[in-house]
Design a protein around this motif. Structure first.
Motif, PDB file in Angstrom:
ATOM      1  N   ILE A  21       0.554  -0.835  -0.011  1.00 22.60           N
ATOM      2  CA  ILE A  21      -0.250  -0.190   0.212  1.00 22.60           C
ATOM      3  C   ILE A  21       0.900   1.096  -0.258  1.00 22.60           C
ATOM      4  N   PRO A  22       0.988   2.263  -1.170  1.00 23.04           N
ATOM      5  CA  PRO A  22       1.463   3.367  -1.063  1.00 23.04           C
ATOM      6  C   PRO A  22       1.999   4.573  -0.517  1.00 23.04           C
ATOM      7  N   THR A  23       0.207   4.061  -0.472  1.00 25.70           N
ATOM      8  CA  THR A  23       0.466   5.543   0.872  1.00 25.70           C
ATOM      9  C   THR A  23       0.980   6.233   1.997  1.00 25.70           C
ATOM     10  N   ARG A  24       1.486   7.551   1.989  1.00 24.36           N
ATOM     11  CA  ARG A  24       2.661   7.529   2.677  1.00 24.36           C
ATOM     12  C   ARG A  24       1.550   8.198   3.679  1.00 24.36           C
ATOM     13  N   ILE A  25       2.977   9.046   5.101  1.00 22.79           N
ATOM     14  CA  ILE A  25       2.629   9.708   6.127  1.00 22.79           C
ATOM     15  C   ILE A  25       3.359  10.825   5.973  1.00 22.79           C
ATOM     16  N   THR A  26       3.156  12.077   5.474  1.00 20.59           N
ATOM     17  CA  THR A  26       3.510  13.249   5.306  1.00 20.59           C
ATOM     18  C   THR A  26       3.733  14.058   5.553  1.00 20.59           C
ATOM     19  N   ALA A  27       4.491  15.094   6.010  1.00 23.74           N
ATOM     20  CA  ALA A  27       4.273  16.332   6.933  1.00 23.74           C
ATOM     21  C   ALA A  27       2.999  17.164   6.250  1.00 23.74           C
ATOM     22  N   ASP A  28       3.571  17.538   5.099  1.00 26.29           N
ATOM     23  CA  ASP A  28       1.944  17.887   4.252  1.00 26.29           C
ATOM     24  C   ASP A  28       0.608  17.447   3.954  1.00 26.29           C
ATOM     25  N   GLY A  29       0.640  15.654   4.373  1.00 24.55           N
ATOM     26  CA  GLY A  29      -0.669  15.526   4.124  1.00 24.55           C
ATOM     27  C   GLY A  29      -0.651  15.220   3.135  1.00 24.55           C
ATOM     28  N   LEU A  99      -4.192  -9.032  12.660  1.00 18.33           N
ATOM     29  CA  LEU A  99      -4.289  -7.350  11.847  1.00 18.33           C
ATOM     30  C   LEU A  99      -4.709  -7.082  10.735  1.00 18.33           C
ATOM     31  N   ARG A 100      -5.006  -8.177  10.282  1.00 14.94           N
ATOM     32  CA  ARG A 100      -6.089  -8.701   9.128  1.00 14.94           C
ATOM     33  C   ARG A 100      -7.422  -7.635   9.028  1.00 14.94           C
ATOM     34  N   ASP A 101      -7.328  -7.414  10.507  1.00 13.53           N
ATOM     35  CA  ASP A 101      -8.576  -6.641  10.400  1.00 13.53           C
ATOM     36  C   ASP A 101      -8.548  -5.143  10.011  1.00 13.53           C
ATOM     37  N   ALA A 102      -7.484  -4.786   9.845  1.00 15.89           N
ATOM     38  CA  ALA A 102      -6.687  -3.252   9.807  1.00 15.89           C
ATOM     39  C   ALA A 102      -6.964  -3.462   8.532  1.00 15.89           C
ATOM     40  N   TYR A 103      -6.680  -4.223   8.109  1.00 14.13           N
ATOM     41  CA  TYR A 103      -6.674  -4.218   6.088  1.00 14.13           C
ATOM     42  C   TYR A 103      -7.559  -4.095   5.429  1.00 14.13           C
ATOM     43  N   LEU A 104      -8.730  -5.215   6.279  1.00 13.58           N
ATOM     44  CA  LEU A 104     -10.097  -5.466   5.493  1.00 13.58           C
ATOM     45  C   LEU A 104     -10.917  -3.580   5.648  1.00 13.58           C
ATOM     46  N   ALA A 105     -10.273  -3.476   7.002  1.00 17.51           N
ATOM     47  CA  ALA A 105     -10.752  -2.202   7.415  1.00 17.51           C
ATOM     48  C   ALA A 105     -10.551  -0.775   6.163  1.00 17.51           C
ATOM     49  N   ARG A 106      -9.505  -0.975   5.195  1.00 24.87           N
ATOM     50  CA  ARG A 106      -9.485   0.382   4.937  1.00 24.87           C
ATOM     51  C   ARG A 106      -9.648  -0.577   3.012  1.00 24.87           C
ATOM     52  N   ASP A 107     -10.223  -1.908   3.156  1.00 21.44           N
ATOM     53  CA  ASP A 107     -10.521  -2.750   1.719  1.00 21.44           C
ATOM     54  C   ASP A 107     -10.591  -3.982   1.990  1.00 21.44           C
ATOM     55  N   ALA A 118       3.546  -2.356   9.563  1.00 18.45           N
ATOM     56  CA  ALA A 118       2.294  -1.326   9.494  1.00 18.45           C
ATOM     57  C   ALA A 118       2.014  -0.859  10.667  1.00 18.45           C
ATOM     58  N   ILE A 119       1.058   0.337   9.763  1.00 11.57           N
ATOM     59  CA  ILE A 119       1.300   1.544  10.102  1.00 11.57           C
ATOM     60  C   ILE A 119      -0.773   1.704  10.152  1.00 11.57           C
ATOM     61  N   VAL A 120      -1.225   1.729  10.829  1.00 13.28           N
ATOM     62  CA  VAL A 120      -2.438   2.179  11.584  1.00 13.28           C
ATOM     63  C   VAL A 120      -2.798   3.419  11.343  1.00 13.28           C
ATOM     64  N   ASP A 121      -3.983   3.893  11.010  1.00 17.60           N
ATOM     65  CA  ASP A 121      -4.709   5.339  11.215  1.00 17.60           C
ATOM     66  C   ASP A 121      -5.515   5.154  12.130  1.00 17.60           C
ATOM     67  N   VAL A 122      -5.706   5.735  13.974  1.00 16.34           N
ATOM     68  CA  VAL A 122      -6.352   4.698  14.875  1.00 16.34           C
ATOM     69  C   VAL A 122      -7.483   5.383  14.873  1.00 16.34           C
ATOM     70  N   ASP A 131       3.933   0.341   3.519  1.00 16.62           N
ATOM     71  CA  ASP A 131       4.858   0.095   2.589  1.00 16.62           C
ATOM     72  C   ASP A 131       6.724  -0.186   3.532  1.00 16.62           C
ATOM     73  N   PHE A 132       6.833  -0.899   3.349  1.00 15.50           N
ATOM     74  CA  PHE A 132       8.572  -1.424   4.795  1.00 15.50           C
ATOM     75  C   PHE A 132       9.608  -0.448   4.608  1.00 15.50           C
ATOM     76  N   PRO A 133       9.723  -0.300   2.403  1.00  7.95           N
ATOM     77  CA  PRO A 133      11.484   0.603   2.390  1.00  7.95           C
ATOM     78  C   PRO A 133      10.895   2.179   3.016  1.00  7.95           C
ATOM     79  N   THR A 134       9.766   2.677   2.321  1.00 10.79           N
ATOM     80  CA  THR A 134       8.983   4.119   2.333  1.00 10.79           C
ATOM     81  C   THR A 134       9.579   4.400   4.039  1.00 10.79           C
ATOM     82  N   MET A 135       8.815   3.918   4.158  1.00 12.29           N
ATOM     83  CA  MET A 135       8.323   3.296   5.927  1.00 12.29           C
ATOM     84  C   MET A 135       9.184   4.530   6.419  1.00 12.29           C
TER      85      MET A 135
END
Length: 335
Positions: A21-29, A99-107, A118-122, A131-135
């Motif tokens: 999942i390529p979504t990134r958490i960034t300073a500018d959002g 952890l599967r539950d958080a993946y299925l909550a997204r998709d 994985a980073i989850v939005d609480v 995306d472990f290399p970018t994380m």
């Protein structure tokens, strides 16, 4: 990366599926997820080398107060990593058993592997990224305003090109190379992976004979990425994955280098050898059908003198070591 996304080619070569999942958490959002304190939860497993990277970087940068961490148990089934280390087998923040539950909550139709880190939005309970290399790069470059005083620069701008080049070689031949040995399904594919792995380890042995760290004179992202494979080498990869030309302890520079990092705050205090061994030897029934977990090797050697400071270098550059880990994140101490 536990529940590794993988396939085996007709040649018998192990091929890792690198779709994340390529979504990134960034300073500018810009992807819809701005860096915020107390909003996200990093999910790891102590057993997993890819998740171990994120745990180390979070420690080194001092992000514990703003980015909580959930820890899955070392053993999972074909569906998902589980929170079986927590009371009632439920993550205390996300309130989910898998952890599967958080993946299925997204998709709800998420088609790929349920991987850590994985980073989850609480607030939403949805996975943001796996995306472990970018994380880990983003923890260094996007979360800067939350870094602790004295946090090291793990991805200095002047060295990024070399860090990326070295990291790519290490990933291809070592980080993923041990898996290409272990999960090969033909003799030829195994031997090719084996030769590439040890050719690269010989190259690293030579490089680290003359210098304390992989790139520059301080710890960088490149060292974090190499460490998590080397620290598991004798306990798992040497025997379980048939990477047995020699042990790490028989490569003087690499053994001293890995001990140096292990004894550096933020590295060894993320390592749980019991969980590492249990994961590999119990989960990989195609390789180890008896699920017997080896008693050895003796881990006490990790605490012996390494003499790497004689090569110079400053572990944290102008920064300082991190403090001790939070009480609920401590690993068993070595005897």
């Amino acid at each position: 990366m536990g529940s590794a996304q993988a396939d085996t080619k007709a040649s018998g070569e192990f091929a890792r599926d690198m779709r994340y999942i390529p979504t990134r958490i960034t300073a500018d959002g810009r992807d819809g997820y701005p860096v915020e304190a107390d909003r996200y939860r990093l999910i790891i497993a102590r057993a997993c080398p890819w998740a171990n990277r994120a745990a180390i970087v979070r420690r080194l940068l001092g992000l514990e107060p703003v980015l909580s961490m959930g820890i899955c148990g070392p053993v999972h089934d074909e569906r998902s990593w589980t929170f079986d280390l927590d009371p009632s087998g439920v993550d205390p923040v996300l309130r989910i058993p898998r952890l599967r539950d958080a993946y299925l909550a997204r998709d709800p139709d998420y088609p790929l592997g349920i991987t850590v880190p994985a980073i989850v939005d609480v607030p939403s309970g949805q996975v943001v990224t796996n995306d472990f290399p970018t994380m880990t790069i983003d923890l260094s470059t996007e979360w800067v305003r939350y870094h602790r005083d004295g946090a090291p620069d793990l991805y200095p701008e002047s060295l990024r090109e070399e860090i990326d080049e070295v990291s790519e070689l290490v990933f291809t031949d070592v980080n993923n190379g041990v898996y290409r040995c272990g999960f090969a399904s033909s003799q030829g594919a195994y031997e090719q992976a084996y030769d590439r792995l040890f050719a690269r380890l010989d190259w690293l042995e030579d490089r680290l004979t003359r210098r304390r760290y992989l790139v520059g004179d301080t710890i960088t992202e490149a060292d974090v990425r190499l460490f998590t494979t080397l620290v598991r080498f004798d306990a798992v990869y040497h025997g379980h994955f048939k990477c047995n030309r020699n042990k790490l302890t028989e490569m003087p520079a690499l053994w001293a280098y890995t001990r140096d990092l292990f004894q550096t705050p933020g590295f060894g205090d993320t390592i749980d050898f019991a969980q590492i061994k249990e994961h590999y030897y119990v989960v990989h029934t195609g390789i180890n059908p008896t699920q017997i977990v080896p008693k050895g090797p003796d881990p006490s050697g990790w605490l012996t003198p390494h003499h790497r400071a004689e090569l110079g270098g400053r572990p944290f550059g102008e920064g300082t070591p991190p403090g001790p880990p939070p009480r609920d994140e401590r690993v068993p101490s070595l005897k």
